[in-house]
Design a protein around this motif. Structure first.
Motif, mmCIF file in Angstrom:
data_model
loop_
_atom_site.group_PDB
_atom_site.id
_atom_site.type_symbol
_atom_site.label_atom_id
_atom_site.label_comp_id
_atom_site.label_asym_id
_atom_site.label_seq_id
_atom_site.Cartn_x
_atom_site.Cartn_y
_atom_site.Cartn_z
ATOM 1 N N LEU A 98 4.394 -10.737 -6.386
ATOM 2 C CA LEU A 98 3.898 -9.475 -5.832
ATOM 3 C C LEU A 98 4.341 -8.295 -6.699
ATOM 4 N N TYR A 99 5.588 -8.320 -7.138
ATOM 5 C CA TYR A 99 6.124 -7.272 -8.015
ATOM 6 C C TYR A 99 5.310 -7.182 -9.304
ATOM 7 N N LEU A 100 5.069 -8.328 -9.921
ATOM 8 C CA LEU A 100 4.316 -8.339 -11.184
ATOM 9 C C LEU A 100 2.883 -7.865 -10.982
ATOM 10 N N ALA A 101 2.249 -8.304 -9.914
ATOM 11 C CA ALA A 101 0.874 -7.880 -9.645
ATOM 12 C C ALA A 101 0.809 -6.380 -9.358
ATOM 13 N N MET A 102 1.730 -5.878 -8.567
ATOM 14 C CA MET A 102 1.726 -4.446 -8.251
ATOM 15 C C MET A 102 2.032 -3.607 -9.480
ATOM 16 N N THR A 103 2.922 -4.085 -10.345
ATOM 17 C CA THR A 103 3.210 -3.360 -11.580
ATOM 18 C C THR A 103 1.931 -3.212 -12.402
ATOM 19 N N GLY A 104 1.169 -4.279 -12.520
ATOM 20 C CA GLY A 104 -0.084 -4.216 -13.254
ATOM 21 C C GLY A 104 -1.086 -3.283 -12.605
ATOM 22 N N LEU A 105 -1.228 -3.352 -11.279
ATOM 23 C CA LEU A 105 -2.150 -2.483 -10.563
ATOM 24 C C LEU A 105 -1.764 -1.016 -10.734
ATOM 25 N N GLY A 162 6.355 10.733 -11.974
ATOM 26 C CA GLY A 162 7.564 9.916 -11.893
ATOM 27 C C GLY A 162 7.354 8.541 -12.496
ATOM 28 N N TYR A 163 6.236 7.899 -12.161
ATOM 29 C CA TYR A 163 5.992 6.561 -12.689
ATOM 30 C C TYR A 163 5.633 6.603 -14.172
ATOM 31 N N LEU A 164 4.865 7.604 -14.587
ATOM 32 C CA LEU A 164 4.565 7.729 -16.019
ATOM 33 C C LEU A 164 5.858 7.926 -16.814
ATOM 34 N N ALA A 165 6.777 8.693 -16.260
ATOM 35 C CA ALA A 165 8.068 8.879 -16.924
ATOM 36 C C ALA A 165 8.825 7.554 -17.005
ATOM 37 N N LEU A 166 8.727 6.747 -15.958
ATOM 38 C CA LEU A 166 9.368 5.427 -15.985
ATOM 39 C C LEU A 166 8.764 4.562 -17.085
ATOM 40 N N LEU A 167 7.450 4.612 -17.239
ATOM 41 C CA LEU A 167 6.811 3.860 -18.321
ATOM 42 C C LEU A 167 7.317 4.343 -19.687
ATOM 43 N N GLU A 168 7.463 5.644 -19.834
ATOM 44 C CA GLU A 168 8.007 6.191 -21.087
ATOM 45 C C GLU A 168 9.428 5.689 -21.327
ATOM 46 N N LEU A 169 10.229 5.659 -20.267
ATOM 47 C CA LEU A 169 11.602 5.143 -20.411
ATOM 48 C C LEU A 169 11.601 3.674 -20.808
ATOM 49 N N VAL A 218 0.007 0.355 -13.203
ATOM 50 C CA VAL A 218 -0.256 0.785 -14.581
ATOM 51 C C VAL A 218 -1.739 1.090 -14.766
ATOM 52 N N GLU A 219 -2.612 0.233 -14.267
ATOM 53 C CA GLU A 219 -4.056 0.480 -14.377
ATOM 54 C C GLU A 219 -4.446 1.771 -13.673
ATOM 55 N N GLN A 220 -3.964 1.956 -12.453
ATOM 56 C CA GLN A 220 -4.327 3.135 -11.679
ATOM 57 C C GLN A 220 -3.867 4.437 -12.329
ATOM 58 N N LEU A 221 -2.716 4.398 -12.977
ATOM 59 C CA LEU A 221 -2.169 5.628 -13.553
ATOM 60 C C LEU A 221 -2.622 5.895 -14.977
ATOM 61 N N THR A 222 -2.918 4.860 -15.723
ATOM 62 C CA THR A 222 -3.233 5.086 -17.132
ATOM 63 C C THR A 222 -4.719 5.003 -17.444
ATOM 64 N N LEU A 223 -5.421 4.072 -16.827
ATOM 65 C CA LEU A 223 -6.864 3.907 -17.045
ATOM 66 C C LEU A 223 -7.539 3.709 -15.690
ATOM 67 N N PRO A 224 -7.573 4.746 -14.870
ATOM 68 C CA PRO A 224 -8.051 4.585 -13.492
ATOM 69 C C PRO A 224 -9.505 4.132 -13.363
ATOM 70 N N ARG A 283 0.838 -1.206 0.000
ATOM 71 C CA ARG A 283 0.000 0.000 0.000
ATOM 72 C C ARG A 283 0.871 1.252 0.000
ATOM 73 N N GLY A 284 1.986 1.208 0.722
ATOM 74 C CA GLY A 284 2.918 2.342 0.733
ATOM 75 C C GLY A 284 3.490 2.603 -0.648
ATOM 76 N N LEU A 285 3.847 1.543 -1.345
ATOM 77 C CA LEU A 285 4.344 1.683 -2.713
ATOM 78 C C LEU A 285 3.303 2.351 -3.601
ATOM 79 N N LEU A 286 2.082 1.849 -3.554
ATOM 80 C CA LEU A 286 1.025 2.418 -4.384
ATOM 81 C C LEU A 286 0.779 3.881 -4.030
ATOM 82 N N GLU A 287 0.827 4.217 -2.772
ATOM 83 C CA GLU A 287 0.620 5.606 -2.348
ATOM 84 C C GLU A 287 1.748 6.513 -2.862
#
Length: 191
Positions: A153-160, A102-109, A162-168, A90-94
């Motif tokens: 957990l890493y893979l699941a959180m990465t997907g969550l 920052g995370y959108l920029a990481l996706l662009e990278l 991406v969903e939250q930031l791109t198609l909330p 939850r801390g990571l997601l927050e």
């Protein structure tokens, strides 16, 4: 190359903002200069070339998205448990929500890395090292689960994320805590 660390950090932050707003194609020295509010030509005095700028942006992103000292200390004081794992997720997601750019920029990278072998190699090394550190930290702290659990957990959180930031609207943010709890319950049953 110039060595003023504060100026370099401000330029790297501006590069992150440009990446998030305009994508990798929009990341130019001129755009970074404008984003940092510095005279034209400043960024080119601090970064040897575009690849160097991309690398410094990637480094800055990882600094911005990482847990702070207080957050890490709180995790260290807590007893290892499933609840602690859920709290850390939850801390990571927050943190990602707080620094969306920052995370959108990481996706662009990551997308740009598919076209630039040097960036791909550097970004792969950084992200792999972060994942390895996360795995080792999990095991050293004697948190429930093994290496495979941490990767899942890493893979699941990465997907969550991406969903939250791109198609909330796909997965409303209000349900993310429950999703994280279910994820931990299913990956760490009865531990």
């Amino acid at each position: 190359m110039r060595t003023n660390p504060e100026r370099r950090a401000a330029l790297a932050d501006a590069a992150v903002e440009v990446l998030a707003r305009s994508g990798a194609r929009g990341l130019t020295f001129r755009a970074v200069d404008a984003g940092a509010g510095v005279p034209a030509g400043t960024a080119s005095n601090y970064f040897a070339n575009r690849d160097d700028l991309l690398w410094h942006a990637a480094t800055k992103i990882h600094e911005r998205l990482g847990p702070g000292v207080a957050e890490l200390a709180a995790y260290e004081r807590a007893a290892p448990s499933r609840e602690l794992v859920a709290e850390m997720l939850r801390g990571l997601l927050e943190r990602v929500r707080e620094d969306r750019t920052g995370y959108l920029a990481l996706l662009e990278l990551r997308l740009e890395a598919t076209r630039r072998p040097g960036l791909r190699e550097a970004l792969t090394g950084t992200i792999r090292a972060n994942l390895d550190g996360t795995i080792q930290g999990h095991l050293d702290r004697r948190l429930p689960g093994d290496e495979t659990t941490v990767v899942l957990l890493y893979l699941a959180m990465t997907g969550l994320i991406v969903e939250q930031l791109t198609l909330p609207e796909v997965l409303p943010a209000s349900g993310s805590a429950e999703l994280i709890a279910a994820l931990v319950d299913r990956l760490l049953p009865g531990t």
